[in-house]
Design an enzyme around this catalytic site. Sequence first.
Site, PDB file in Angstrom:
ATOM      1  N   ARG A  92      57.578  24.821 -49.472  1.00 13.91           N
ATOM      2  CA  ARG A  92      57.320  25.578 -50.699  1.00 13.91           C
ATOM      3  C   ARG A  92      58.540  25.590 -51.613  1.00 13.91           C
ATOM      4  NH1 ARG A  92      55.166  30.875 -47.966  1.00 13.91           N
ATOM      5  NH2 ARG A  92      56.000  29.828 -46.132  1.00 13.91           N
ATOM      6  N   ASP A  97      61.397  29.322 -42.357  1.00 21.79           N
ATOM      7  CA  ASP A  97      60.131  29.067 -43.043  1.00 21.79           C
ATOM      8  C   ASP A  97      60.325  28.910 -44.548  1.00 21.79           C
ATOM      9  OD1 ASP A  97      57.404  28.704 -43.191  1.00 21.79           O
ATOM     10  OD2 ASP A  97      56.924  30.833 -43.257  1.00 21.79           O
ATOM     11  N   ASN A 155      53.071  22.019 -35.496  1.00 28.21           N
ATOM     12  CA  ASN A 155      53.550  21.077 -36.510  1.00 28.21           C
ATOM     13  C   ASN A 155      53.177  19.625 -36.212  1.00 28.21           C
ATOM     14  OD1 ASN A 155      56.665  22.904 -37.034  1.00 28.21           O
ATOM     15  ND2 ASN A 155      54.681  23.118 -38.059  1.00 28.21           N
ATOM     16  N   HIS A 158      62.739  19.795 -46.106  1.00 28.32           N
ATOM     17  CA  HIS A 158      63.190  19.879 -44.711  1.00 28.32           C
ATOM     18  C   HIS A 158      64.677  19.554 -44.592  1.00 28.32           C
ATOM     19  CE1 HIS A 158      59.222  20.650 -43.304  1.00 28.32           C
ATOM     20  NE2 HIS A 158      58.745  19.454 -43.575  1.00 28.32           N
TER      21      HIS A 158
END
Length: 253
Positions: A37, A33, A81, A50
Site C-alpha cells: 500500500r 504491514d 503469502n 517490499h
Amino acid sequence: MNLRDLVYGLYARRVEGRLDHDQVPKHIGVILDGNRRWAKASGGSAVEGHQAGADKISELLGWCSETDVEVVTLWLLSTDNFDRPEAELIPLLGIIENTVRQLASDGRWRVHHVGTLDLLPARTQTVLKEAQEATEGIDGIIVNVAVGYGGRQEIADAVRSLLLEHSARGTTFEELAEVVSTDLISEHLYTRGQPDPDLVIRTSGEQRLSGFMLWQSAHSEYYFCEVFWPAFRKVDFLRALRDYAARHRRYGA
C-alpha cells in the site's frame, strides 16, 4: 534540514528523554504491514514496497539496541503469502534472502529462523540455516526472522514434534496424556527458550494478529500504528514503547 525535520527531531528526543528504560519490553514482535500500500501510494511497484520495507529493518534494530530490547521477531513472510502471484513472490523471497544475509553479516544480531523450512525454496532454506549458524555465538539482540510462518502451523508443528519425541522414547499415549501441559508444548515451539513477546506492534492501521505468535502472545500488549511499515519512524517506535510503559500488565490477576 527543513523545519519539519527539525521539529520532528526535537519531538523524538523529547519522547526518548521521557522513556523509562526499566519499563522497556524485552521481546518485541513486529508485523511489518503495508509495504504494497505504501508503494501504491508512492506510485511504485509491490516489489519496490517490499524492498523499502526491508531497508527499514536495520533502522528498527538500531532503535531496539538503543533502548535495551533483547529479542525482536520480524514477520517477513506468512504461510498465506505463498498464494501471491509468482511475479511478486519470487522477488520477495530474493529480498528476504538478501535481508537475512545482511543481518548475519552485521555482526550485532543473533539470527534465528521461525517458521516451516519445508515450505520454502531450497535456496531460501540454505540462507536461513547459514545465517543462524554464522551468528549463533553472537551476544546481541536475538532477531527472529519469521519466514514461512503461521501461528496455527507453529502449534501443529510443536504438537507433532512433541509426539515424535515421546514416541522415540517409547512413551505410551496414556503416559503422554498424563504429562502433557502448556509448558511441555512451549518447549517445542519455534521460539523455545525465549521469553514470550511483551509487545506486538502492527503497522498500516490493521487491528488484528492474522495468526502472528498465537501461542506466545497470550499476555502480550498490542500497539497498532497507522503508518505503513516503510514509513515507520523512530518517533512511532518510541510512542509504542511509551504506550507500553503506561499500561498495567495484570496477567489475568
